[in-house]
Design an enzyme around this catalytic site. Structure first.
Site, PDB file in Angstrom:
ATOM      1  N   LYS A 123       0.872  -1.184   0.000  1.00 27.50           N
ATOM      2  CA  LYS A 123       0.000   0.000   0.000  1.00 27.50           C
ATOM      3  C   LYS A 123       0.902   1.225   0.000  1.00 27.50           C
ATOM      4  CE  LYS A 123      -2.506   3.293   2.396  1.00 27.50           C
ATOM      5  NZ  LYS A 123      -1.899   4.352   1.553  1.00 27.50           N
TER       6      LYS A 123
ATOM      7  N   GLY B 163       5.643   4.847   9.293  1.00 31.01           N
ATOM      8  CA  GLY B 163       4.837   6.062   9.271  1.00 31.01           C
ATOM      9  C   GLY B 163       4.795   6.699  10.641  1.00 31.01           C
ATOM     10  N   SER B 164       3.697   7.370  10.923  1.00 29.22           N
ATOM     11  CA  SER B 164       3.607   8.150  12.161  1.00 29.22           C
ATOM     12  C   SER B 164       3.283   7.262  13.367  1.00 29.22           C
ATOM     13  CB  SER B 164       2.506   9.201  11.997  1.00 29.22           C
ATOM     14  OG  SER B 164       1.273   8.553  11.773  1.00 29.22           O
TER      15      SER B 164
ATOM     16  N   VAL C 121      -0.667   6.418  13.768  1.00 32.69           N
ATOM     17  CA  VAL C 121      -1.192   5.374  12.881  1.00 32.69           C
ATOM     18  C   VAL C 121      -0.526   4.039  13.197  1.00 32.69           C
ATOM     19  CG1 VAL C 121      -1.455   4.626  10.489  1.00 32.69           C
ATOM     20  CG2 VAL C 121      -1.750   7.037  11.061  1.00 32.69           C
ATOM     21  N   GLY C 122       0.776   4.094  13.497  1.00 41.27           N
ATOM     22  CA  GLY C 122       1.509   2.858  13.813  1.00 41.27           C
ATOM     23  C   GLY C 122       0.889   2.119  14.993  1.00 41.27           C
TER      24      GLY C 122
ATOM     25  N   GLU D 220       8.084   1.019  11.999  1.00 43.18           N
ATOM     26  CA  GLU D 220       9.151   2.034  12.011  1.00 43.18           C
ATOM     27  C   GLU D 220       8.456   3.384  12.069  1.00 43.18           C
ATOM     28  OE1 GLU D 220      12.202   1.781  12.527  1.00 43.18           O
ATOM     29  OE2 GLU D 220      12.492  -0.361  12.232  1.00 43.18           O
TER      30      GLU D 220
ATOM     31  N   CYS E 206      12.475  10.852   8.972  1.00 41.49           N
ATOM     32  CA  CYS E 206      12.343  10.327  10.339  1.00 41.49           C
ATOM     33  C   CYS E 206      13.646  10.509  11.093  1.00 41.49           C
ATOM     34  CB  CYS E 206      11.955   8.860  10.289  1.00 41.49           C
ATOM     35  SG  CYS E 206      13.024   7.901   9.199  1.00 41.49           S
TER      36      CYS E 206
ATOM     37  N   GLN F 123       0.297  19.668   5.957  1.00 41.16           N
ATOM     38  CA  GLN F 123       1.577  19.557   6.679  1.00 41.16           C
ATOM     39  C   GLN F 123       2.218  20.933   6.854  1.00 41.16           C
ATOM     40  OE1 GLN F 123       3.290  16.987   8.078  1.00 41.16           O
ATOM     41  NE2 GLN F 123       1.529  15.686   7.723  1.00 41.16           N
TER      42      GLN F 123
ATOM     43  N   GLU G 266       7.693  15.411  17.421  1.00 45.63           N
ATOM     44  CA  GLU G 266       8.243  15.459  16.072  1.00 45.63           C
ATOM     45  C   GLU G 266       7.489  16.499  15.245  1.00 45.63           C
ATOM     46  OE1 GLU G 266       7.307  12.211  13.284  1.00 45.63           O
ATOM     47  OE2 GLU G 266       9.451  12.013  12.915  1.00 45.63           O
TER      48      GLU G 266
HETATM   49  P1  NAD Z   1       1.300   8.241   8.155  1.00 43.16           P
HETATM   50  O1  NAD Z   1       1.315   7.460   9.421  1.00 43.16           O
HETATM   51  O2  NAD Z   1       0.292   9.306   8.007  1.00 43.16           O
HETATM   52  O3  NAD Z   1       1.065   7.250   6.912  1.00 43.16           O
HETATM   53  C1  NAD Z   1       1.899   6.136   6.663  1.00 43.16           C
HETATM   54  C2  NAD Z   1       1.130   5.140   5.812  1.00 43.16           C
HETATM   55  O4  NAD Z   1       0.053   4.595   6.588  1.00 43.16           O
HETATM   56  C3  NAD Z   1       0.484   5.756   4.570  1.00 43.16           C
HETATM   57  O5  NAD Z   1       0.543   4.847   3.502  1.00 43.16           O
HETATM   58  C4  NAD Z   1      -0.960   5.964   5.026  1.00 43.16           C
HETATM   59  O6  NAD Z   1      -1.873   6.022   3.968  1.00 43.16           O
HETATM   60  C5  NAD Z   1      -1.160   4.715   5.874  1.00 43.16           C
HETATM   61  N1  NAD Z   1      -2.277   4.807   6.829  1.00 43.16           N
HETATM   62  C6  NAD Z   1      -2.880   5.921   7.320  1.00 43.16           C
HETATM   63  N2  NAD Z   1      -3.876   5.590   8.157  1.00 43.16           N
HETATM   64  C7  NAD Z   1      -3.898   4.231   8.211  1.00 43.16           C
HETATM   65  C8  NAD Z   1      -4.687   3.280   8.910  1.00 43.16           C
HETATM   66  N3  NAD Z   1      -5.648   3.660   9.728  1.00 43.16           N
HETATM   67  N4  NAD Z   1      -4.417   1.971   8.750  1.00 43.16           N
HETATM   68  C9  NAD Z   1      -3.408   1.560   7.943  1.00 43.16           C
HETATM   69  N5  NAD Z   1      -2.637   2.409   7.234  1.00 43.16           N
HETATM   70  C10 NAD Z   1      -2.873   3.724   7.373  1.00 43.16           C
HETATM   71  O7  NAD Z   1       2.793   8.786   7.953  1.00 43.16           O
HETATM   72  P2  NAD Z   1       3.334   9.751   6.802  1.00 43.16           P
HETATM   73  O8  NAD Z   1       2.845  11.127   7.045  1.00 43.16           O
HETATM   74  O9  NAD Z   1       3.112   9.121   5.454  1.00 43.16           O
HETATM   75  O10 NAD Z   1       4.926   9.680   7.072  1.00 43.16           O
HETATM   76  C11 NAD Z   1       5.599  10.516   7.964  1.00 43.16           C
HETATM   77  C12 NAD Z   1       5.874   9.775   9.262  1.00 43.16           C
HETATM   78  O11 NAD Z   1       6.594   8.570   8.987  1.00 43.16           O
HETATM   79  C13 NAD Z   1       6.758  10.560  10.214  1.00 43.16           C
HETATM   80  O12 NAD Z   1       6.303  10.394  11.535  1.00 43.16           O
HETATM   81  C14 NAD Z   1       8.123   9.893  10.064  1.00 43.16           C
HETATM   82  O13 NAD Z   1       8.985  10.056  11.170  1.00 43.16           O
HETATM   83  C15 NAD Z   1       7.732   8.478   9.843  1.00 43.16           C
HETATM   84  N6  NAD Z   1       8.794   7.737   9.167  1.00 43.16           N
HETATM   85  C16 NAD Z   1       9.500   6.806   9.878  1.00 43.16           C
HETATM   86  C17 NAD Z   1      10.550   6.118   9.266  1.00 43.16           C
HETATM   87  C18 NAD Z   1      11.340   5.082  10.012  1.00 43.16           C
HETATM   88  O14 NAD Z   1      11.962   4.253   9.358  1.00 43.16           O
HETATM   89  N7  NAD Z   1      11.357   5.082  11.324  1.00 43.16           N
HETATM   90  C19 NAD Z   1      10.868   6.384   7.941  1.00 43.16           C
HETATM   91  C20 NAD Z   1      10.131   7.342   7.252  1.00 43.16           C
HETATM   92  C21 NAD Z   1       9.089   8.005   7.876  1.00 43.16           C
END
Ligand code: NAD
Length: 488
Positions: free
Chosen positions: A184, A237-238, A241-242, A259, A293, A340, A390
C-alpha cells in the site's frame, strides 16, 4: 541480464498493479495529486482504492504464494537483479517524478532512486547466503537443523517521505525469502512506488507475487491490516497510525513491524571539527525540508563553543539554497502538502509561545509553493513541545550543555530512539555515546540522517517495534524459524 530490461522503459500506468495487471480502482474513483512546489500543476490522477481492491490484491498474492515460495531462491534473486538493472536505466525519471510528486530536492531524489538498485541487488544476493543453522541431536548425533520459511502474504504500508527506498527495502526482502506482497503506497507519493512495480514487472516477476494498491489509509491500509489472509504487516509512518496498526494486527494474531517517528539529537563537543559539525547540523535538520524520520531535531552544543557554533550555523543557513526542488542545486524544497505546511507553521507559533527564541526562519517563503524557511530556535525548554514532539519540517533547536553526562541525559529524555549523532575528536565521549545513547542508529562525526542498505535500520523506544529492517536483519521479520529433527 536480459537485453529487454535495457530498452527504454515504459512509464508506469497511474493505476494499481494487481495480479500482474495495471488496473483502476474497482469503484472507478480517482484522486488528483499536485506538485507541492507548484500546487496548480497536476502530477497525475491516481486510483482511490477501497476494500474490493485490497481483497483482489490479497487473493492474487495468496494464489501466487505456492509457486513463488517453491522457486529456487536464485530464481527469485534473478528477478530482483533484473529489476535493479531496470531501476538503473530510469534513475533520472524516477527521481524527477519523486521530486514532482512530493518535493524532495532532485539531488537527494537521485540518490534515493539509485539506492533502490542497491537494495534490490543486496537482497538478490541473499539467495546465496545461509538461512539456517546445523546441529546434532543430543541422543543420536543425527541431523538437527533450523529452516527459515516464508510467512505467506505480507502487507507493506509505506509513507510518502522515502517513496522509493522504503517500498524497496520492505518488498525486496519479503520477495527474496519467498513471500508474496500487497504493497500500500502512500497517497502523497504513489508514482515513485509505481516505478518500482514497473521495474519488477519488466524483470519478469510472476503475476500476483507483487501487488500494489493506492489510496487512503483508512480505505486501503485498514482492510489490508484486517484481511485474514495477510499474515504479517510491516508499517512505516507516524506514531499515531503505527499504534493503531499494531493493535489491529496483534489482536488478529499477526506478526507486525513498525518504524515510526524520531526526535533525533546531535551532540557537538568542544573539541569537534566545527566545519563538519555545522555542515552535518544543516544537512540533518534542513535537507528534504526536515521531512525525514532521522532528521536532526535537537542540537546540543558544549558551552565553550556554543556561540561560535550558533554563528556558523546561522551563516550556513544564510547560504543554503532553498526553493525549486527540481533545481539540482536546491538543498531545501517544499513541504509535501498544505496540511503539513500549516501543521509546521502552527508548531513554530507554539514554539515561540512556549518561550523559544527564533534565530532564523519561522515563516512561509512563497505564496505558491509550500516552502518554509529553515527555522532555528534557541532557549527552548527541555519539556517544551519543540524538544519532545516530532515537527515534520525544517525546524530545529539549539541547546547549551556543560558535560557529556548532561548531554546524554538530556538527549535521551524523549519517547523516541531512532537516530543520534556526536561530533568529537576524543574517544571518551565517543565511548559514552555509543554505549549510552538510546537510539537504534548512532553516528560518530556524521549527520543523523542516512543509512547504508546492507546493515540493520530501525529505532528503539517509541520509534520502532519488532525486528529491524534492511540488511540481514530483514530475515528475522520476513521468515519463520522451524527446527527439524531428521533421523535416517
Ligand atoms: P502516516 O502514518 O500518516 O502514513 C503512513 C502510511 O500509513 C500511509 O501509507 C498511510 O496512507 C497509511 N495509513 C494511514 N492511516 C492508516 C490506517 N488507519 N491503517 C493503515 N494504514 C494507514 O505517515 P506519513 O505522514 O506518510 O509519514 C511521515 C511519518 O513517517 C513521520 O512520523 C516519520 O517520522 C515516519 N517515518 C518513519 C521512518 C522510520 O523508518 N522510522 C521512515 C520514514 C518516515
Amino acid at each position: 541480464m536480459s537485453d529487454s530490461v535495457l530498452e527504454a522503459p515504459a512509464r508506469p500506468a497511474f493505476a494499481n498493479y494487481v495480479g500482474g495487471n495495471w488496473q483502476p480502482a474497482n469503484s472507478g474513483r480517482t484522486y488528483d495529486k499536485h506538485n507541492p512546489a507548484r500546487p496548480s500543476e497536476l502530477v497525475g490522477e491516481f486510483p482511490a482504492s477501497g476494500e474490493d481492491d485490497v481483497n483482489a490484491a490479497v487473493e492474487a498474492a495468496a494464489a501466487a504464494f505456492p509457486g513463488w515460495s517453491r522457486l529456487p531462491a536464485a530464481a527469485r534473486g534473478a528477478v530482483l537483479a533484473r529489476a535493479a538493472d531496470a531501476v538503473e536505466t530510469r534513475v533520472e525519471e524516477i527521481a524527477s517524478d519523486m521530486t514532482r510528486e512530493m518535493g524532495k530536492p532532485l539531488r537527494e531524489a537521485r540518490l534515493e532512486a539509485g539506492r533502490v538498485a542497491a537494495i534490490f541487488r543486496f537482497f538478490a544476493s541473499e539467495a546465496w547466503r545461509p538461512k539456517g543453522e546445523q546441529y546434532e541431536q543430543l541422543a543420536t548425533g543425527s541431523s538437527l537443523y533450523t529452516l527459515r520459511r516464508p510467512l505467506g502474504v505480507v502487507g507493506l504500508i509505506t509513507p510518502w517521505n522515502f517513496p522509493a527506498a522504503i517500498p524497496a527495502w520492505k518488498s525486496a526482502p519479503a520477495l527474496i525469502y519467498g513471500n508474496t506482497v500487497v504493497l500500500k503506497l502512500a497517497q502523497e507519493a504513489p508514482l515513485t512506488g509505481l516505478h518500482l512495480a514497473a521495474c519488477l514487472d519488466e524483470a519478469g516477476i510472476p503475476a500476483g507475487v507483487l501487488n500494489v494498491v493506492i489510496g487512503r489509509g483508512a480505505e486501503v491500509g485498514t482492510p489490508l491490516v484486517r484481511h485474514p489472509k495477510v499474515v504479517a504487516i510491516s508499517f512505516t509512518g507516524s506514531v499515531a497510525v503505527g499504534r493503531q496498526v499494531r493493535e489491529e494486527a496483534t489482536e488478529r494474531g499477526k506478526r507486525v513491524q513498525l518504524e515510526l517517528g524520531g526526535h533525533n539529537p546531535l551532540i557537538v563537543m568542544a573539541d569537534a571539527d566545527m566545519t563538519r559539525a555545522v555542515e552535518a547540523a544543516y544537512a540533518g535538520a534542513f535537507w528534504s525540508a526536515g521531512q525525514k524520520c532521522t532528521a536532526t531535531r535537537r542540537i546540543y552544543v558544549q558551552a565553550p563553543v556554543y556561540d561560535q557554533f550558533r554563528e556558523r550555523l546561522l551563516d550556513r543557513i544564510g547560504h543554503g539554497k532553498v526553493g525549486d526542488p527540481a533545481d539540482p542545486e536546491t538543498e531545501v524544497g517544499p513541504i509535501v502538502n498544505e496540511t503539513q505546511l500549516n501543521a509546521i507553521l502552527d508548531a513554530i507559533e507554539k514554539g515561540k509561545h512556549e518561550g523559544g527564541k527564533l534565530l532564523s526562519g519561522g515563516a512561509r517563503l512563497d505564496d505558491d509553493g509550500y516552502l518554509v524557511a529553515p527555522t532555528l530556535f534557541e532557549n527552548v525548554a527541555d519539556d517544551a513541545m519543540l524538544s519532545c514532539e516530532e515537527v515534520f519540517g525544517p525546524v530545529t533547536s539549539l541547546y547549551r550543555f556543560e558535560t557529556i553526562d548532561e548531554a546524554i541525559e538530556r538527549a535521551n529524555a524523549v519517547q523516541f530512539g531512532l537516530s543520534a549523532s556526536i561530533f568529537t575528536t576524543s574517544l571518551e565521549p565517543t565511548d559514552r555515546f555509543v554505549n549510552e545513547m538510546e537510539a537504534g542508529l548512532l553516528h560518530v562525526n556524521s549527520q543523523t540522517a542516512g543509512a547504508d542498505v546492507h546493515v540493520p535500520f530501525g529505532g528503539i523506544k517509541g520509534s520502532g517495534y519488532g525486528p529491524h529492517e534492511q540488511g540481514r536483519a530483514a530475515l528475522e521479520f520476513y521468515t519463520e524459524v522451524v527446527t527439524v529433527y531428521q533421523d535416517v
